[in-house]
Write a protein that holds these residues in place. Sequence first.
Motif, PDB file in Angstrom:
ATOM      1  N   LEU A  34       5.998 -10.755 -11.493  1.00 33.14           N
ATOM      2  CA  LEU A  34       7.114 -11.133 -10.625  1.00 33.14           C
ATOM      3  C   LEU A  34       7.806 -12.414 -11.084  1.00 33.14           C
ATOM      4  CD1 LEU A  34       5.661 -10.273  -7.114  1.00 33.14           C
ATOM      5  CD2 LEU A  34       7.609  -9.208  -8.249  1.00 33.14           C
ATOM      6  N   SER A 152      -0.418  -3.495  -8.736  1.00 30.80           N
ATOM      7  CA  SER A 152       0.712  -4.387  -8.449  1.00 30.80           C
ATOM      8  C   SER A 152       1.955  -3.962  -9.201  1.00 30.80           C
ATOM      9  CB  SER A 152       0.346  -5.836  -8.784  1.00 30.80           C
ATOM     10  OG  SER A 152       0.161  -6.022 -10.175  1.00 30.80           O
ATOM     11  N   VAL A 155       3.515  -0.937  -7.371  1.00 28.10           N
ATOM     12  CA  VAL A 155       4.207  -1.330  -6.139  1.00 28.10           C
ATOM     13  C   VAL A 155       5.507  -2.063  -6.466  1.00 28.10           C
ATOM     14  CG1 VAL A 155       4.049  -2.784  -4.072  1.00 28.10           C
ATOM     15  CG2 VAL A 155       2.074  -1.429  -4.810  1.00 28.10           C
ATOM     16  N   ILE A 156       5.471  -2.959  -7.430  1.00 25.12           N
ATOM     17  CA  ILE A 156       6.667  -3.717  -7.804  1.00 25.12           C
ATOM     18  C   ILE A 156       7.766  -2.799  -8.303  1.00 25.12           C
ATOM     19  CG2 ILE A 156       7.570  -5.348  -9.523  1.00 25.12           C
ATOM     20  CD1 ILE A 156       4.818  -6.798  -9.272  1.00 25.12           C
ATOM     21  N   GLU A 157       7.416  -1.859  -9.176  1.00 20.40           N
ATOM     22  CA  GLU A 157       8.442  -0.964  -9.718  1.00 20.40           C
ATOM     23  C   GLU A 157       8.999  -0.032  -8.648  1.00 20.40           C
ATOM     24  OE1 GLU A 157       9.807  -1.232 -12.811  1.00 20.40           O
ATOM     25  OE2 GLU A 157       8.596  -3.058 -12.658  1.00 20.40           O
ATOM     26  N   LEU A 159       9.292  -0.736  -5.430  1.00 26.22           N
ATOM     27  CA  LEU A 159      10.168  -1.524  -4.571  1.00 26.22           C
ATOM     28  C   LEU A 159      11.376  -2.065  -5.327  1.00 26.22           C
ATOM     29  CD1 LEU A 159       7.498  -3.398  -2.434  1.00 26.22           C
ATOM     30  CD2 LEU A 159       9.024  -1.552  -1.718  1.00 26.22           C
ATOM     31  N   ARG A 160      11.269  -2.182  -6.648  1.00 24.91           N
ATOM     32  CA  ARG A 160      12.443  -2.577  -7.440  1.00 24.91           C
ATOM     33  C   ARG A 160      13.533  -1.523  -7.302  1.00 24.91           C
ATOM     34  NH1 ARG A 160      12.297  -6.017 -11.739  1.00 24.91           N
ATOM     35  NH2 ARG A 160      10.097  -5.561 -12.124  1.00 24.91           N
ATOM     36  N   VAL A 166      13.100  -9.346  -4.844  1.00 26.78           N
ATOM     37  CA  VAL A 166      11.782  -9.879  -5.175  1.00 26.78           C
ATOM     38  C   VAL A 166      11.008 -10.218  -3.907  1.00 26.78           C
ATOM     39  CG1 VAL A 166      12.505 -12.296  -5.380  1.00 26.78           C
ATOM     40  CG2 VAL A 166      10.566 -11.466  -6.724  1.00 26.78           C
ATOM     41  N   MET A 169       9.367  -7.120  -2.761  1.00 25.47           N
ATOM     42  CA  MET A 169       8.213  -6.817  -3.614  1.00 25.47           C
ATOM     43  C   MET A 169       6.980  -7.581  -3.141  1.00 25.47           C
ATOM     44  SD  MET A 169      10.121  -6.944  -7.318  1.00 25.47           S
ATOM     45  CE  MET A 169      11.724  -6.164  -7.523  1.00 25.47           C
ATOM     46  N   TRP A 170       7.149  -8.870  -2.842  1.00 26.29           N
ATOM     47  CA  TRP A 170       6.024  -9.664  -2.346  1.00 26.29           C
ATOM     48  C   TRP A 170       5.521  -9.129  -1.005  1.00 26.29           C
ATOM     49  CZ3 TRP A 170       2.823 -12.720  -4.708  1.00 26.29           C
ATOM     50  CH2 TRP A 170       3.237 -13.463  -5.827  1.00 26.29           C
ATOM     51  N   LEU A 173       3.538  -5.990  -1.562  1.00 23.95           N
ATOM     52  CA  LEU A 173       2.218  -6.305  -2.105  1.00 23.95           C
ATOM     53  C   LEU A 173       1.301  -6.866  -1.020  1.00 23.95           C
ATOM     54  CD1 LEU A 173       3.250  -7.921  -5.513  1.00 23.95           C
ATOM     55  CD2 LEU A 173       2.018  -5.765  -5.211  1.00 23.95           C
TER      56      LEU A 173
END
Length: 393
Positions: A34, A152, A155-157, A159-160, A166, A169-170, A173
């Motif tokens: 991130l 992680s 999940v990040i990708e 939500l991207r 960002v 994304m947090w 997570l």
Amino acid sequence: MSDRNEPSALPVALAGTLLLTAAMGIGRFAYTPLLPPLREALGWSLAAAGDVASANFLGYLLGALLAAPLAQRGSRARWLLAGMLGSALTTTLGGVVDGLGAWLLVRLLSGVASAFCLVLGTATVVEALVDRKRPGLVALHFAGVGLGIMLSVAVIELLRVAAGSVHAMWAGLGLVSALALIWSWSVLRRLRPHATGSGAAPPASPHPPLARAALARLIVAYGLFGFGYVVTATFIVAMARGLAHAALLEPLTWVVVGLLAAPSVALWQHLARSSGIFTALRVAFAVEACGVLLAGYGEGAFALLVGGGLLGGTFMGITALGLSAARDIAGRHPGRVLGWMTAAFGLGQLLGPAVAGRLAESTGGFGAPSLLAAVLLVGGLLLLRAPERNPAN
């Protein structure tokens, strides 16, 4: 023998896996993938990004030192629960904080929480697995770090694409961490504290203690490991941003780190059993040094991915083997030696991101910080004279 109402060995190991997935793989290491979008959204310099990482490692150092004496007390479970709640909360808070000062505080508290989860959770899980005569499942517990790294990224990708923020994304997570920790606690809370549990103190080594000089070299080497690994572990995704196909390479690089980290403890323990714990440590230091140099100096995506794989395949192995070597030295009284190891490691990883961020900013790249991280080679050399007393069990 465990009470029949207590969970069996496999659920305990899986609860440990999810604990480290949430508190370490996500809560501690999600900052790395991130970091590029955080810098874009909040306007951080590389120096500021390194300072935020160092705040987390300062929290980890403080948390580890605070948690160590609690591991032997009857209140261990309550402090472990506090660490779990703190880890889920501080990860979720990444979804709302903006200012640099607030981020420094949140990541500091996140480090404290992750240390409580690692130290107290590992003491709980290892004690239970030894009590159930299944110590081999300890490797499954440590695999949670690599699993959390890979989870992680997923999940990040996701939500991207879905949110693009960002902060979202947090927050996502944080939700995943909370779910993992709820299941983990539902198992671990059923373990009964043992007044003289198997994990309270290891038996005395059957060999004479290592020389005082050998102990000093091990502690210094462990501190150099803390400094060397964390430079690349903090900035490797940022390194990918300057390469072709960065949108694909950034998540892929971190997935490779997690994919190799998941089975690494079991593999390095196997090598230590066959060749000796210090031989395995020397090899791991050399392999990791090659990884950080490849990541910083190599040309293109292939070098970065191989460097990340070598980093992922060694950092948890060195962590586990280093502490095993320290326990071998300490015999029946490991607390002080493990405290020195924790302090050296914590100091190394506290300095690493702050120094590397400023060096990268002043030189315009990550070559110089990666060369500095190759002090890992010095750590390996310090262990050349360490006698093989007791291969890992």
